[in-house]
Design a protein around this motif. Structure first.
Motif, mmCIF file in Angstrom:
data_model
loop_
_atom_site.group_PDB
_atom_site.id
_atom_site.type_symbol
_atom_site.label_atom_id
_atom_site.label_comp_id
_atom_site.label_asym_id
_atom_site.label_seq_id
_atom_site.Cartn_x
_atom_site.Cartn_y
_atom_site.Cartn_z
ATOM 1 N N ASP A 25 0.836 -1.207 0.000
ATOM 2 C CA ASP A 25 0.000 0.000 0.000
ATOM 3 C C ASP A 25 0.870 1.257 0.000
ATOM 4 N N LEU A 26 1.920 1.243 0.826
ATOM 5 C CA LEU A 26 2.817 2.401 0.889
ATOM 6 C C LEU A 26 3.538 2.594 -0.436
ATOM 7 N N LEU A 27 4.052 1.512 -1.012
ATOM 8 C CA LEU A 27 4.788 1.616 -2.272
ATOM 9 C C LEU A 27 3.925 2.171 -3.392
ATOM 10 N N GLU A 28 2.639 1.856 -3.365
ATOM 11 C CA GLU A 28 1.732 2.360 -4.403
ATOM 12 C C GLU A 28 1.612 3.875 -4.377
ATOM 13 N N GLN A 29 1.911 4.496 -3.247
ATOM 14 C CA GLN A 29 1.769 5.946 -3.096
ATOM 15 C C GLN A 29 3.001 6.710 -3.571
ATOM 16 N N LEU A 30 4.094 6.007 -3.845
ATOM 17 C CA LEU A 30 5.356 6.684 -4.082
ATOM 18 C C LEU A 30 5.474 7.212 -5.508
ATOM 19 N N THR A 31 6.162 8.326 -5.622
ATOM 20 C CA THR A 31 6.480 8.895 -6.923
ATOM 21 C C THR A 31 7.743 8.220 -7.469
ATOM 22 N N ALA A 32 8.028 8.445 -8.743
ATOM 23 C CA ALA A 32 9.243 7.903 -9.343
ATOM 24 C C ALA A 32 10.481 8.430 -8.613
ATOM 25 N N GLU A 33 10.425 9.684 -8.203
ATOM 26 C CA GLU A 33 11.554 10.259 -7.470
ATOM 27 C C GLU A 33 11.764 9.537 -6.144
ATOM 28 N N GLN A 34 10.678 9.207 -5.464
ATOM 29 C CA GLN A 34 10.798 8.512 -4.188
ATOM 30 C C GLN A 34 11.335 7.099 -4.366
ATOM 31 N N SER A 39 17.618 4.536 0.611
ATOM 32 C CA SER A 39 16.954 3.868 1.727
ATOM 33 C C SER A 39 17.884 3.883 2.934
ATOM 34 N N LEU A 40 17.469 3.228 4.022
ATOM 35 C CA LEU A 40 18.351 3.109 5.178
ATOM 36 C C LEU A 40 19.504 2.147 4.923
ATOM 37 N N CYS A 41 19.378 1.294 3.907
ATOM 38 C CA CYS A 41 20.450 0.357 3.564
ATOM 39 C C CYS A 41 21.480 1.081 2.711
ATOM 40 N N GLN A 42 22.694 1.137 3.172
ATOM 41 C CA GLN A 42 23.735 1.858 2.444
ATOM 42 C C GLN A 42 23.913 1.293 1.045
ATOM 43 N N GLY A 43 23.830 2.170 0.038
ATOM 44 C CA GLY A 43 24.001 1.751 -1.340
ATOM 45 C C GLY A 43 22.744 1.218 -2.001
ATOM 46 N N TRP A 44 21.635 1.220 -1.259
ATOM 47 C CA TRP A 44 20.359 0.739 -1.794
ATOM 48 C C TRP A 44 19.388 1.902 -1.930
ATOM 49 N N THR A 45 18.677 1.970 -3.038
ATOM 50 C CA THR A 45 17.569 2.910 -3.146
ATOM 51 C C THR A 45 16.302 2.259 -2.599
ATOM 52 N N VAL A 46 15.255 3.056 -2.464
ATOM 53 C CA VAL A 46 13.943 2.517 -2.076
ATOM 54 C C VAL A 46 13.516 1.432 -3.057
ATOM 55 N N GLY A 47 13.747 1.662 -4.344
ATOM 56 C CA GLY A 47 13.382 0.673 -5.355
ATOM 57 C C GLY A 47 14.140 -0.632 -5.199
ATOM 58 N N HIS A 48 15.420 -0.544 -4.819
ATOM 59 C CA HIS A 48 16.197 -1.763 -4.600
ATOM 60 C C HIS A 48 15.613 -2.570 -3.442
ATOM 61 N N ALA A 133 10.275 3.433 4.540
ATOM 62 C CA ALA A 133 9.405 4.467 5.109
ATOM 63 C C ALA A 133 10.174 5.580 5.820
ATOM 64 N N ILE A 134 11.158 5.218 6.641
ATOM 65 C CA ILE A 134 11.821 6.217 7.483
ATOM 66 C C ILE A 134 12.532 7.293 6.673
ATOM 67 N N PRO A 135 13.380 6.959 5.691
ATOM 68 C CA PRO A 135 14.063 8.039 4.954
ATOM 69 C C PRO A 135 13.129 8.900 4.123
ATOM 70 N N LEU A 136 11.936 8.378 3.820
ATOM 71 C CA LEU A 136 10.957 9.170 3.075
ATOM 72 C C LEU A 136 10.066 9.984 4.013
ATOM 73 N N GLY A 137 10.246 9.819 5.313
ATOM 74 C CA GLY A 137 9.430 10.543 6.276
ATOM 75 C C GLY A 137 7.995 10.075 6.316
ATOM 76 N N LEU A 138 7.769 8.789 5.985
ATOM 77 C CA LEU A 138 6.427 8.226 5.954
ATOM 78 C C LEU A 138 6.223 7.280 7.130
ATOM 79 N N GLY A 139 5.018 7.242 7.658
ATOM 80 C CA GLY A 139 4.722 6.357 8.773
ATOM 81 C C GLY A 139 4.273 4.993 8.291
#
Length: 228
Positions: A25-34, A39-48, A133-139
């Motif tokens: 549900d959260l991922l469905e709300q994200l923009t391409a930029e998001q 992400s919190l994982c070093q070297g990983w994006t949210v998409g990864h 969620a955390i680096p995007l400021g989402l709950g």
């Protein structure tokens, strides 16, 4: 809890299903930029991270087939490199809609990766959902009961081979106390906070230091900042 009763297994899988559905549900709300945000994982994006969550049901033959179709994976020389590289590759192979669809399709399934238990699958979805969620400021709520199960598993196996995938924080000299459920481990200066935050600390997420208090939290925060 390596051997679970039927009722315990039902509870673990229900928690996995719940977190998977809410993460989708959260991922469905994200923009391409998001999707491209770190992400919190070093070297990983949210998409990864999201793509990695589609790889929670890999048996040995599935891994072999993935490598056979993507021989570049043979250059991944460590476990963490393999996990990272497979996530990056999966993110390149699938669209964001396909990733979300695959995560949703796993709801209701009890299949999990080879060589781990459902408790590792629970940890994976709980923690990686916060990596998004955390680096995007989402709950995104981490429910106390499943978080306590995952935290117990991580504490009990912190010296096992499976713990090598986590960046370790020096938690053995502290007393971890949950403020939202009955859970305490360790001895020493206290680190107190929601059980979800303690789980994040047990899996090496320094961002969770902002959610905890106590003498131990201050000491650990100072130590962590010096080691950056």
């Amino acid at each position: 809890m390596t051997t679970m009763t039927s009722a315990q297994a039902d509870a673990v899988w229900a928690a996995i299903d719940d977190q998977r559905a809410r993460t989708a549900d959260l991922l469905e709300q994200l923009t391409a930029e998001q999707w491209g945000h770190p992400s919190l994982c070093q070297g990983w994006t949210v998409g990864h991270v999201a793509a990695h969550l589609t790889l929670q049901q890999q048996r040995v033959r599935d891994v072999a087939a993935f490598v056979a179709h993507n021989p570049r994976m043979l250059r991944s020389l460590t476990l963490n490199a393999t996990i990272h590289d497979s996530a990056v590759l999966q993110a390149q192979l699938l669209s964001s809609l396909e990733i979300i669809s695959r995560i949703r399709a796993m709801v209701g399934s009890r299949r999990h990766n080879a060589f781990v238990t459902p408790l590792e699958t629970l940890t994976d979805i709980l923690v990686h959902s916060q990596d998004v969620a955390i680096p995007l400021g989402l709950g995104l709520t981490m429910r106390p009961t499943p978080s306590a199960l995952a935290a117990t598993r991580r504490w009990d196996t912190r010296d096992a081979w499976s713990a090598m995938v986590f960046r370790r924080l020096p938690l053995d000299g502290y007393r971890l106390t949950a403020t939202d459920t009955d859970w305490t481990r360790g001895q020493g200066p206290e680190i107190a906070g929601p059980i979800g935050a303690l789980l994040l600390l047990l899996t090496g997420r320094r961002a969770a230091l902002e959610q905890v208090t106590g003498e131990g939290a201050d000491v650990l925060g100072s130590a962590a900042s010096r080691s950056v």
